[in-house]
Design a protein around this motif. Structure first.
Motif, PDB file in Angstrom:
ATOM      1  N   GLY A  18      41.983  42.238  40.356  1.00 52.62           N
ATOM      2  CA  GLY A  18      41.369  43.498  39.968  1.00 52.62           C
ATOM      3  C   GLY A  18      40.005  43.221  39.380  1.00 52.62           C
ATOM      4  N   PHE A  19      39.162  44.255  39.341  1.00 54.43           N
ATOM      5  CA  PHE A  19      37.776  44.060  38.926  1.00 54.43           C
ATOM      6  C   PHE A  19      37.688  43.936  37.401  1.00 54.43           C
ATOM      7  N   LEU A  20      36.470  43.769  36.909  1.00 56.15           N
ATOM      8  CA  LEU A  20      36.245  43.492  35.477  1.00 56.15           C
ATOM      9  C   LEU A  20      36.869  44.549  34.571  1.00 56.15           C
ATOM     10  N   GLY A  21      37.632  44.107  33.582  1.00 55.49           N
ATOM     11  CA  GLY A  21      38.083  45.014  32.523  1.00 55.49           C
ATOM     12  C   GLY A  21      39.149  46.011  32.918  1.00 55.49           C
ATOM     13  N   VAL A  22      39.832  45.762  34.041  1.00 59.73           N
ATOM     14  CA  VAL A  22      40.816  46.751  34.512  1.00 59.73           C
ATOM     15  C   VAL A  22      42.188  46.557  33.863  1.00 59.73           C
ATOM     16  N   GLY A  23      42.393  45.402  33.191  1.00 56.45           N
ATOM     17  CA  GLY A  23      43.665  45.212  32.487  1.00 56.45           C
ATOM     18  C   GLY A  23      44.550  44.110  33.038  1.00 56.45           C
ATOM     19  N   LYS A  24      43.967  43.117  33.731  1.00 58.00           N
ATOM     20  CA  LYS A  24      44.787  42.038  34.316  1.00 58.00           C
ATOM     21  C   LYS A  24      45.472  41.202  33.230  1.00 58.00           C
ATOM     22  N   THR A  25      44.681  40.783  32.230  1.00 60.37           N
ATOM     23  CA  THR A  25      45.253  39.937  31.178  1.00 60.37           C
ATOM     24  C   THR A  25      46.308  40.707  30.397  1.00 60.37           C
ATOM     25  N   GLU A 110      45.851  34.630  37.970  1.00 60.26           N
ATOM     26  CA  GLU A 110      44.872  35.685  37.705  1.00 60.26           C
ATOM     27  C   GLU A 110      43.482  35.174  38.070  1.00 60.26           C
ATOM     28  N   PRO A 111      42.981  35.498  39.288  1.00 56.59           N
ATOM     29  CA  PRO A 111      41.605  35.109  39.620  1.00 56.59           C
ATOM     30  C   PRO A 111      40.622  35.962  38.825  1.00 56.59           C
ATOM     31  N   THR A 112      39.400  35.458  38.636  1.00 58.77           N
ATOM     32  CA  THR A 112      38.387  36.265  37.971  1.00 58.77           C
ATOM     33  C   THR A 112      38.171  37.570  38.727  1.00 58.77           C
ATOM     34  N   GLY A 113      37.809  38.610  37.989  1.00 61.38           N
ATOM     35  CA  GLY A 113      37.514  39.897  38.619  1.00 61.38           C
ATOM     36  C   GLY A 113      36.369  39.838  39.602  1.00 61.38           C
ATOM     37  N   LEU A 114      35.576  38.735  39.538  1.00 64.06           N
ATOM     38  CA  LEU A 114      34.447  38.592  40.458  1.00 64.06           C
ATOM     39  C   LEU A 114      34.677  37.496  41.500  1.00 64.06           C
ATOM     40  N   GLY A 115      35.922  36.984  41.586  1.00 65.59           N
ATOM     41  CA  GLY A 115      36.211  35.918  42.550  1.00 65.59           C
ATOM     42  C   GLY A 115      36.619  36.473  43.895  1.00 65.59           C
ATOM     43  N   HIS A 116      36.809  35.590  44.841  1.00 63.67           N
ATOM     44  CA  HIS A 116      37.180  36.021  46.196  1.00 63.67           C
ATOM     45  C   HIS A 116      38.687  35.844  46.389  1.00 63.67           C
ATOM     46  N   PRO A 117      39.480  36.893  46.229  1.00 67.15           N
ATOM     47  CA  PRO A 117      40.935  36.726  46.282  1.00 67.15           C
ATOM     48  C   PRO A 117      41.431  36.254  47.634  1.00 67.15           C
ATOM     49  N   LYS A 118      40.669  36.582  48.690  1.00 64.22           N
ATOM     50  CA  LYS A 118      41.110  36.170  50.018  1.00 64.22           C
ATOM     51  C   LYS A 118      41.178  34.647  50.114  1.00 64.22           C
ATOM     52  N   GLU A 119      40.160  33.977  49.551  1.00 70.09           N
ATOM     53  CA  GLU A 119      40.154  32.513  49.621  1.00 70.09           C
ATOM     54  C   GLU A 119      41.235  31.901  48.743  1.00 70.09           C
ATOM     55  N   VAL A 120      41.499  32.525  47.591  1.00 69.11           N
ATOM     56  CA  VAL A 120      42.602  32.043  46.739  1.00 69.11           C
ATOM     57  C   VAL A 120      43.907  32.118  47.529  1.00 69.11           C
ATOM     58  N   LEU A 121      44.097  33.236  48.206  1.00 64.79           N
ATOM     59  CA  LEU A 121      45.307  33.429  49.008  1.00 64.79           C
ATOM     60  C   LEU A 121      45.373  32.395  50.138  1.00 64.79           C
ATOM     61  N   GLN A 122      44.210  32.082  50.709  1.00 62.88           N
ATOM     62  CA  GLN A 122      44.187  31.082  51.788  1.00 62.88           C
ATOM     63  C   GLN A 122      44.638  29.711  51.282  1.00 62.88           C
ATOM     64  N   ILE A 123      44.129  29.327  50.110  1.00 58.82           N
ATOM     65  CA  ILE A 123      44.518  28.017  49.550  1.00 58.82           C
ATOM     66  C   ILE A 123      46.025  27.990  49.289  1.00 58.82           C
ATOM     67  N   LEU A 124      46.547  29.089  48.728  1.00 59.86           N
ATOM     68  CA  LEU A 124      47.977  29.124  48.405  1.00 59.86           C
ATOM     69  C   LEU A 124      48.845  29.185  49.664  1.00 59.86           C
ATOM     70  N   SER A 125      48.250  29.615  50.778  1.00 55.91           N
ATOM     71  CA  SER A 125      49.000  29.687  52.041  1.00 55.91           C
ATOM     72  C   SER A 125      48.910  28.384  52.824  1.00 55.91           C
ATOM     73  N   SER A 126      48.126  27.431  52.316  1.00 51.38           N
ATOM     74  CA  SER A 126      47.922  26.198  53.063  1.00 51.38           C
ATOM     75  C   SER A 126      49.223  25.394  53.112  1.00 51.38           C
TER      76      SER A 126
END
Length: 339
Positions: A18-25, A110-126
């Motif tokens: 989620g984007f900055l300050g939306v309540g992820k933490t 919890e990726p940063t609100g400004l990170g690329h979640p698609k790439e995080v998902l790709q690494i975890l799917s490797s």
């Protein structure tokens, strides 16, 4: 046989984005508060800035339960930008260390609100992680009030976060105006996978069953996507003699500026709150050792929240904004109590 030798297989894993300050933490803190007592949980948290605050906030609030028993929660940070860029490697090192240390029953990322979640998902799917992790639902938090702001709707990361969601949570429902919820449903229908679910929440309270069940979003493993990093992160550098260390990071249309302060510097809590409330930034997170104890601070456009912490290693603050205000450091330094 020594139980430490058992391989780690199929750890249920959720990405919470989620984007900055939306309540992820806050979402993760709420989940941790309701964690089954006999389970070990691991949390990998990534921050855009280099200072690293979330680990202190999470560990400071949940080191022990009221009976004094260990909470069996293990937190590790990857500061310094997008988890996958800075980090194809730092992320994997941190994740591997976390898994071997915690041997968790559940992993929250919890990726940063400004990170690329698609790439995080790709690494975890490797292939490397396919045996180790079982990817469960990807949860994306959205503040539906932001859909009128083109800095969000035209931001690739904001839209990518919705595109990888199994469930989109319209958080901060209690602050919405009429039409906000419908706008979110329409936006998700346009941007997300056809079977993405939309639910709403107040104060980041999301039922645990929303996190259970396998993800339906599958990314192919990455080819490569990284920015080289030559300098050490500010979170890891030795403290200079002045007792103040500053770090700046920028990207994705935002700037972060953060400071670490030597633990000998004690802040006047009342002065500090007056300065923090006045900040005109997109996001601020901090932990401070004050005259009244240790406190965590969280500033979003909805206001400043303060929480008492059990412990922290040193005072740290991180601001994210689309402009840089050079006067902030001097204002924060005025809050240090004279020794």
């Amino acid at each position: 046989m020594n139980s430490n030798k058992h391989p780690i297989i199929g750890v249920p894993t959720n990405i919470i984005t989620g984007f900055l300050g939306v309540g992820k933490t806050s979402t993760i803190l709420n989940l941790m508060a309701n964690k089954p007592k006999d389970e070990r949980w691991a949390i990998l948290v990534n921050e855009f800035g280099e200072i690293g605050i979330d680990g202190s906030l999470m560990q400071g609030q949940h080191t022990t339960d009221p009976q004094g028993a260990e909470q069996q929660i293990f937190v590790r940070e990857v500061p310094g930008g997008c988890m996958c860029c800075a980090a194809g490697l730092p992320m994997q090192i941190a994740l591997n260390q976390l898994l071997s240390e915690a041997k968790p029953d559940r992993l929250l990322i919890e990726p940063t609100g400004l990170g690329h979640p698609k790439e995080v998902l790709q690494i975890l799917s490797s292939e490397h992680y396919r045996q180790v992790l079982t990817l469960q639902k990807n949860i994306t938090l959205v503040d539906a009030r932001k859909l009128s702001d083109s800095r969000y709707t035209e931001h690739e990361t904001f839209n990518q976060q919705i595109a990888i969601a199994d469930t989109v949570v319209g958080n901060k429902l209690d602050l919405y105006s009429e039409g906000d919820s419908d706008n979110l449903k329409a936006y998700v229908a346009k941007m997300a996978q056809p079977n993405t679910k939309v639910i709403f929440a107040k104060h980041s309270m999301i039922p645990f069953n929303e996190f259970e069940g396998n993800t339906t979003i599958h990314e192919h493993p990455p080819h490569h996507h990284h920015h080289s990093r030559d300098k050490p992160l500010a979170s890891e550098m030795p403290m200079p003699e002045s007792g103040v260390l500053k770090a700046i990071n920028s990207g994705e249309g935002f700037h972060s500026v953060g400071w670490r302060f030597s633990p000998h510097k004690i802040f006047d809590r009342q002065k500090l709150i007056l300065q923090l409330v006045e900040l005109n930034v997109e996001r601020m997170k901090a932990v401070f050792i004050t005259t009244d104890g240790i406190f965590g601070y969280n500033l979003t456009p909805d206001g400043l929240a303060e929480v008492e912490l059990d412990d922290c290693f040193e005072s740290r603050i991180e601001l994210i904004s689309d402009t840089v205000d050079d006067t902030i450091e001097a204002k924060i330094l005025t809050c240090i109590q004279e020794q």
